[in-house]
Design an enzyme around this catalytic site. Structure first.
Site, PDB file in Angstrom:
ATOM      1  N   LYS A 215       0.805   4.684   4.654  1.00  0.00           N
ATOM      2  CA  LYS A 215       2.129   4.356   5.181  1.00  0.00           C
ATOM      3  C   LYS A 215       2.525   5.319   6.297  1.00  0.00           C
ATOM      4  O   LYS A 215       3.066   4.905   7.328  1.00  0.00           O
ATOM      5  CB  LYS A 215       3.162   4.377   4.041  1.00  0.00           C
ATOM      6  CG  LYS A 215       2.931   3.250   3.044  1.00  0.00           C
ATOM      7  CD  LYS A 215       3.759   3.384   1.770  1.00  0.00           C
ATOM      8  CE  LYS A 215       3.274   2.332   0.762  1.00  0.00           C
ATOM      9  NZ  LYS A 215       4.061   2.341  -0.490  1.00  0.00           N
TER      10      LYS A 215
ATOM     11  N   GLN B  24       7.752   6.051  -3.944  1.00  0.00           N
ATOM     12  CA  GLN B  24       6.425   5.477  -4.228  1.00  0.00           C
ATOM     13  C   GLN B  24       6.279   5.194  -5.724  1.00  0.00           C
ATOM     14  O   GLN B  24       6.544   6.063  -6.550  1.00  0.00           O
ATOM     15  CB  GLN B  24       5.330   6.449  -3.750  1.00  0.00           C
ATOM     16  CG  GLN B  24       3.909   5.985  -4.038  1.00  0.00           C
ATOM     17  CD  GLN B  24       3.540   4.704  -3.285  1.00  0.00           C
ATOM     18  OE1 GLN B  24       3.859   4.552  -2.106  1.00  0.00           O
ATOM     19  NE2 GLN B  24       2.887   3.781  -3.978  1.00  0.00           N
TER      20      GLN B  24
ATOM     21  N   ASP C 254      11.807  -1.057   0.685  1.00  0.00           N
ATOM     22  CA  ASP C 254      10.867  -1.740  -0.208  1.00  0.00           C
ATOM     23  C   ASP C 254      11.480  -3.024  -0.766  1.00  0.00           C
ATOM     24  O   ASP C 254      10.786  -3.794  -1.442  1.00  0.00           O
ATOM     25  CB  ASP C 254      10.443  -0.829  -1.365  1.00  0.00           C
ATOM     26  CG  ASP C 254       9.046  -0.227  -1.166  1.00  0.00           C
ATOM     27  OD1 ASP C 254       8.322  -0.685  -0.261  1.00  0.00           O
ATOM     28  OD2 ASP C 254       8.683   0.690  -1.932  1.00  0.00           O
TER      29      ASP C 254
HETATM   30  C1  BQF Z   1      -6.640  -2.709   2.333  1.00  0.00           C
HETATM   31  C2  BQF Z   1      -0.185  -0.668  -4.464  1.00  0.00           C
HETATM   32  C3  BQF Z   1      -0.682  -1.293  -6.724  1.00  0.00           C
HETATM   33  C4  BQF Z   1       0.321  -0.457  -7.191  1.00  0.00           C
HETATM   34  C5  BQF Z   1       1.087   0.273  -6.307  1.00  0.00           C
HETATM   35  C6  BQF Z   1      -4.588  -1.367   2.773  1.00  0.00           C
HETATM   36  C7  BQF Z   1      -3.243  -0.540   0.959  1.00  0.00           C
HETATM   37  C8  BQF Z   1      -4.151  -1.066   0.060  1.00  0.00           C
HETATM   38  C9  BQF Z   1      -5.258  -1.776   0.501  1.00  0.00           C
HETATM   39  C10 BQF Z   1      -2.030   0.180   0.504  1.00  0.00           C
HETATM   40  C11 BQF Z   1      -0.420  -0.718  -3.026  1.00  0.00           C
HETATM   41  C12 BQF Z   1      -1.484  -1.594  -2.452  1.00  0.00           C
HETATM   42  C13 BQF Z   1       0.335   0.110  -2.199  1.00  0.00           C
HETATM   43  C14 BQF Z   1      -5.479  -1.917   1.855  1.00  0.00           C
HETATM   44  C15 BQF Z   1       0.105   0.201  -0.724  1.00  0.00           C
HETATM   45  C16 BQF Z   1      -1.316  -1.746  -0.951  1.00  0.00           C
HETATM   46  O1  BQF Z   1      -7.148  -2.456   3.426  1.00  0.00           O
HETATM   47  O2  BQF Z   1      -7.016  -3.660   1.625  1.00  0.00           O
HETATM   48  C17 BQF Z   1      -3.467  -0.689   2.316  1.00  0.00           C
HETATM   49  O3  BQF Z   1      -1.822   1.296   0.917  1.00  0.00           O
HETATM   50  N1  BQF Z   1      -1.119  -0.447  -0.343  1.00  0.00           N
HETATM   51  C18 BQF Z   1       1.364   0.910  -2.777  1.00  0.00           C
HETATM   52  O4  BQF Z   1       2.074   1.628  -2.085  1.00  0.00           O
HETATM   53  O5  BQF Z   1       1.574   0.899  -4.090  1.00  0.00           O
HETATM   54  C19 BQF Z   1       0.821   0.171  -4.954  1.00  0.00           C
HETATM   55  C20 BQF Z   1      -0.940  -1.394  -5.368  1.00  0.00           C
END
Ligand code: BQF
Length: 309
Positions: A52, A96, A119
Site C-alpha cells: 500500500k 490494517q 477502507d
Molecule cells: C497480487 C488481504 C486477506 C486478509 C487481509 C497484490 C495484495 C495481495 C496480492 C495485497 C489483502 C490481500 C490485503 C497481490 C492487501 C490483497 O499481486 O496478487 C496485493 O497487498 N492485498 C490486505 O491488506 O489485507 C488482507 C487478504
C-alpha cells in the site's frame, strides 16, 4: 479464455491517479495524505502495508505509517483512531486487519470518522452503500467492479454467485453488484455496474456446485485453495478469484535442490489449471484482484480528499 490482468489495469489506474495528483500539486494544492496503522508484525500484514505504501508513493499520495506493538490495548488503539480523525493533515486512514484477538475489530472500525474511512468498513459507509447513496466503497469490492468495468463485462441481469460472506468482501461485493447503477459516484469509471441477480453462498450452503453451475459470474472469497473446481463452472463463465493462500511449493516446481526461492507460493481459491480452459474470463493469483484492491485504496483516498478538503 481471457486473463483479467489486474496487475496491468492497476498500473494504468495508478498512472491516471498520478496525473490527477500532479495537477493538484501544480495548482498549488497540498497532496492527499493516507495514514496506515499496523498493529503487531504479522508477516502477511507487513507485506500488505508495504504494498500500500509503495503504491501511494508511486502516485504521489503522502503516506504515514503508524506501527503499534501487538500488546497495545483497545483503548490505546482507539485513542490513535481519535487522533487521526481529528488531524486535518490526514485525508484518510486505515487500520490494517486482522487485529490481535484482544481487540474488537468492530469497536475500532466504528470509531473511524466515515469521511476518512478509506477502507469503507465503517457502519456509515456500509449502510450508505447498501442504500445506494454516495459512500466510500470497500477496497476489494470496488476493485472487482472496476476490473469488470474495464473489461466491459456487463453484470445487468446476470447471475452472480458470491462464495464467502465476510464483511470485507462477500457481503459488500454482493450489495454493490446488485445495486441500481449509481452514475455519479466520484472516481468511478464510465461503465457503471450493477443490476445483477446475486446469490451469496457460504460454508453451510447445500449443493454449492449446482448453484455455481447456474452462474454467469462467480466471485470466490472463501480462503480455501482449490475450492472452485472445473465441474462447478458453466462453460463461458467469468471467474473472479479473491483468495490469497500461501501454500507449500511442491518439489517438482523447484528448479534444483538449491533453489533459493521460498518454499511457498500464492494460490487463489480456484483450481486455476482446470477451470481456466472453461472460463471466458478469469483472474490469476497473484496479479488479479490483489493489485486492484490496492489501487482502490488509492482511489478512495483521493475521493476522501476531494470530498472533504
Ligand atoms: C497480487 C488481504 C486477506 C486478509 C487481509 C497484490 C495484495 C495481495 C496480492 C495485497 C489483502 C490481500 C490485503 C497481490 C492487501 C490483497 O499481486 O496478487 C496485493 O497487498 N492485498 C490486505 O491488506 O489485507 C488482507 C487478504
Amino acid at each position: 479464455m481471457t486473463l483479467l490482468d489486474g496487475k496491468q489495469i492497476a498500473a494504468t489506474i495508478r498512472a491516471e491517479l498520478r496525473e490527477e495528483i500532479d495537477a493538484l500539486r501544480q495548482a498549488g494544492h497540498r497532496v492527499p495524505c493516507l495514514a496506515v496503522v499496523i498493529v503487531g508484525e504479522n508477516p502477511a500484514s507487513v507485506t500488505y502495508v508495504r504494498n500500500k505504501m509503495r503504491a501511494c508513493e508511486e502516485v504521489g499520495i503522502r503516506v504515514e505509517r503508524i506501527a503499534l506493538p501487538d500488546t497495545v490495548s483497545e483503548e490505546e488503539l482507539l485513542a490513535e483512531v481519535h487522533r487521526l480523525n481529528a488531524d486535518p493533515a490526514i485525508d484518510g486512514f486505515i487500520v490494517q486487519l486482522p487485529l490481535p484477538a484482544h481487540i474488537n475489530e468492530s469497536t475500532i472500525l466504528s470509531a473511524i470518522d466515515y469521511r476518512k474511512d478509506v477502507d469503507g468498513l465503517t457502519p456509515e459507509n456500509v449502510g450508505r452503500t447498501v442504500q445506494g447513496q454516495p459512500s466510500i466503497v470497500s477496497a476489494t469490492p470496488r476493485g472487482i467492479r472496476e476490473l469488470l468495468a474495464r473489461y466491459n463485462i456487463p453484470t445487468a441481469g446476470k447471475h452472480v454467485v458470491v462464495i464467502g460472506r465476510s464483511n470485507i468482501v462477500g457481503k459488500p461485493v454482493a450489495m454493490l453488484l446488485m445495486q441500481r447503477p449509481y452514475l455519479s459516484l466520484p472516481g468511478m469509471s464510465a461503465a457503471s455496474l450493477g443490476d445483477a441477480t446475486v446469490t451469496i453462498c457460504h460454508s453451510k450452503t447445500q449443493d454449492l456446485a449446482a448453484i455455481c453451475r447456474t452462474a454467469d459470474i462467480i466471485i470466490v472469497a472463501a480462503g480455501s485453495p482449490g475450492l472452485l473446481t472445473a465441474d462447478m463452472v458453466r462453460p463461458g463463465a467469468t471467474i473472479i478469484d479473491v483468495g490469497i493462500n500461501r501454500v507449500p511449493t511442491t518439489n517438482d516446481q523447484r528448479l534444483t535442490t538449491n533453489d533459493q526461492r521460498p518454499a511457498t507460493k500464492l494460490v487463489g481459491d480456484v483450481d486455476f489449471e482446470n477451470v481456466a480452459p472453461k472460463a471466458a474470463y478469469i483472474t490469476p493469483v497473484p496479479g488479479g484482484v490483489g493489485p486492484m484492491t490496492i489501487v482502490s485504496l488509492l482511489q478512495n483516498t483521493l475521493q476522501a480528499y476531494n470530498e472533504h478538503s
